[in-house]
Design an enzyme around this catalytic site. Structure first.
Site, short mmCIF file in Angstrom:
data_model
loop_
_atom_site.label_atom_id
_atom_site.label_comp_id
_atom_site.label_asym_id
_atom_site.label_seq_id
_atom_site.Cartn_x
_atom_site.Cartn_y
_atom_site.Cartn_z
N GLU A 75 -4.14 -7.25 5.39
CA GLU A 75 -3.25 -6.12 5.72
C GLU A 75 -2.32 -6.54 6.85
O GLU A 75 -2.73 -7.19 7.81
CB GLU A 75 -4.09 -4.91 6.15
N ARG A 132 0.87 -1.19 0.00
CA ARG A 132 0.00 0.00 0.00
C ARG A 132 0.90 1.23 0.00
O ARG A 132 1.86 1.30 0.78
CB ARG A 132 -0.87 -0.01 1.26
N ARG A 138 -13.48 -5.57 3.95
CA ARG A 138 -12.34 -5.43 4.86
C ARG A 138 -12.71 -5.55 6.35
O ARG A 138 -11.97 -5.11 7.22
CB ARG A 138 -11.62 -4.10 4.60
N HIS A 163 -9.07 6.78 2.53
CA HIS A 163 -9.47 7.03 3.91
C HIS A 163 -10.72 7.91 4.04
O HIS A 163 -10.73 8.90 4.78
CB HIS A 163 -8.29 7.62 4.71
N GLU A 194 -8.98 1.89 -1.57
CA GLU A 194 -9.68 1.61 -0.30
C GLU A 194 -10.46 2.83 0.20
O GLU A 194 -9.99 3.96 0.08
CB GLU A 194 -8.62 1.21 0.72
N TYR A 222 -3.18 11.72 4.91
CA TYR A 222 -3.34 10.49 5.66
C TYR A 222 -2.22 9.48 5.31
O TYR A 222 -1.82 9.38 4.16
CB TYR A 222 -4.70 9.84 5.36
N GLU A 269 -13.30 -1.41 7.01
CA GLU A 269 -12.56 -1.49 8.28
C GLU A 269 -13.35 -0.92 9.45
O GLU A 269 -13.10 -1.27 10.59
CB GLU A 269 -11.18 -0.82 8.16
N TRP A 322 -11.78 12.10 8.80
CA TRP A 322 -10.33 11.93 8.89
C TRP A 322 -9.89 10.67 8.15
O TRP A 322 -10.37 9.71 7.96
CB TRP A 322 -9.86 11.80 10.35
N ASP A 370 -5.13 3.88 -0.07
CA ASP A 370 -6.23 4.15 0.86
C ASP A 370 -6.63 5.62 0.76
O ASP A 370 -5.81 6.50 1.06
CB ASP A 370 -5.77 3.81 2.29
C1 GCO Z 1 -5.78 1.04 7.41
C2 GCO Z 1 -6.47 2.04 8.24
C3 GCO Z 1 -5.81 2.48 9.48
C4 GCO Z 1 -6.81 3.27 10.34
C5 GCO Z 1 -6.63 2.95 11.77
C6 GCO Z 1 -7.67 3.61 12.64
O1 GCO Z 1 -6.19 0.89 6.27
O2 GCO Z 1 -4.88 0.41 7.91
O3 GCO Z 1 -7.13 3.00 7.48
O4 GCO Z 1 -4.61 3.16 9.28
O5 GCO Z 1 -6.72 4.62 10.11
O6 GCO Z 1 -6.66 1.58 11.94
O7 GCO Z 1 -7.65 3.14 13.93
MG MG Z 2 -7.83 1.98 5.72
#
Ligand code: GCO
Ligand code: MG
Length: 402
Positions: free
Chosen positions: A339, A147, A283, A212, A236, A159, A262, A402, A210
């Site tokens: 991951e 990633r 995920r 995010h 992602e 991020y 996630e 975020w 990602d």
């Molecule tokens: C990822 C995630 C993490 C999250 C974190 C939040 O894809 O690994 O986006 O980086 O931001 O797990 O607690």
């Molecule tokens: Mg993520």
């Protein structure tokens, strides 16, 4: 055999973790991860005050019954705190069953479907050059999927950009930090990053990215279209997924594979995404989506819709969760990728584990149960310290995801 009680262990070897230890009349114990980043003590209390008293004298082999009892018996359903607590109990019960029968948990889940679990690591950089160097480093470590995140010129805090080489940790001690975000700059930059990556590394390497949760569906469609030629393994969390039907709009505009889940805590968060084939990877994780028991149901629903699994495995998911994920990953037919953000040496020392990394794959090991323990004495040396994920605002000061 009966459950005799349990303990909730909160520790902070580099970062905070909540671990459930369930004990039985035969002296066998089981572990479950109960860590919910930035909201740890809510789950600890849910378990300690509301769940543990209900488990005493129950049969630890009745995993499905206990799951339904905790889910339906609370009257109040779902939500990350509840589902993380149920997940911790569920994971500990699978661990107990495996130890008691003398076999790794994957054998209770149908046995191995593959020889190893393909994982992806995290390369990131504060400049494109440094991101390239980080990718090279991960390649040298043997990763076959990476990633890539990179600081965006003109955006003070993108991020996914870590401080060190291997350990990206977004949570910080004290109150939440505020970051600033600009979608315009990001959209301009992301295709440039992947163009450079493919020019330098060719197409053999699997590349992931990602977003995010920061885009709208139409912005995600625009970005996906521009990334198509760079053949991403997945894009992602392009948009926040509360509105599942929003993903239709993305699909209408791009063939970039989409991965989501996630922050999901049950199948109800992704039923439409799966059955309408709006995503390619789901995920959801053991720790936040109701444990191994519920994750298997999500995977079973995903299978006929060509959706593969790709469980979250950031550093805030403890080695107990990682071990459980690997037993799930190695057994489930429609596994896609896992991951794997490495834990720090402090974390690994508190949670000795049987899983190993080699050549781009993780292996759960052959210990009975999950193959992970907690060194409680060592854990005590790292008391809980409040820490939060950052928050985000757009350049004009509006709160953003975020
Ligand atoms: C990822 C995630 C993490 C999250 C974190 C939040 O894809 O690994 O986006 O980086 O931001 O797990 O607690
Ligand atoms: Mg993520």
């Amino acid at each position: 055999m009966k459950i005799t009680g349990g303990r909730v262990i909160v520790c902070s070897p580099g970062r905070n973790f909540v671990t459930l230890k369930l004990e039985t009349s035969e002296g066998i114990h089981g572990l479950g991860d109960a860590t919910l980043n930035g909201r740890e003590l809510a789950v600890a209390s849910y378990l300690q005050d509301h769940v543990l008293p209900l488990l005493v004298d129950r049969d630890p082999f009745a995993i499905e019954d206990i799951w339904q009892y905790l889910y339906k018996g609370a009257y109040w359903r779902r939500g990350p705190v509840t589902m993380t607590a149920i997940a911790a109990v569920d994971t500990a019960l699978w661990d107990i069953k495996g130890k008691s029968l003398g076999t790794p948990v994957y054998n209770l889940l149908g046995g191995r479907s593959r020889t190893g679990v393909l994982v992806y690591g995290h390369a990131n950089g504060d400049s494109v050059d440094n991101a390239m160097r980080a990718v090279e480093h991960y390649r040298e470590l043997g990763y076959r999927a990476i990633r890539v995140q990179c600081a965006v010129p003109g955006v003070p805090s993108a991020y996914g950009v870590g401080k060190g080489d291997l350990y990206y940790e977004p949570a910080a001690r004290g109150l939440p930090q505020e970051q600033i975000w600009s979608t315009d700059e990001y959209l301009r930059f992301a295709p440039v990053l992947f163009e450079r990556l493919r020019t330098e590394f060719g197409f053999d390497l699997r590349l992931l990215h990602d977003a995010h949760h920061r885009l709208t569906p139409i912005e995600a469609g625009w970005l996906g279209k521009r990334l198509e030629d760079y053949r991403l393994f997945w894009l992602e969390d392009p948009v926040p997924a509360e509105l599942q039907e929003g993903y239709r709009l993305i699909r209408q505009h791009t063939t970039v594979p989409i991965a989501v889940g996630e922050v999901f805590d049950s199948v109800y968060d992704c039923l439409q995404l799966i059955t309408e084939q709006l995503i390619d990877y789901i995920r959801t994780t053991v720790v936040h989506a109701g444990g191994i028991t519920h994750l298997r149901k999500i995977a079973a629903i995903a299978e006929p819709y060509h959706v593969l699994t790709g469980s979250h495995g950031a550093t805030d998911l403890s080695p107990v969760c990682m071990a459980a994920a690997l037993h799930f990953d190695i057994s489930v037919h429609n596994f896609g990728i896992q991951e794997y953000m490495r834990h720090t040496p402090e974390t690994d020392a508190v949670f000795p584990h049987a899983y190993t990394f080699s050549d781009g794959y993780l292996h759960p090991g052959d210990e009975p149960g999950l193959g992970v323990e907690i060194d409680e004495e060592l854990a005590e040396r790292y008391p809980y310290r409040p820490a939060y994920l950052p928050t985000n605002r757009r350049v004009d000061g509006t709160v953003h995801s975020w």
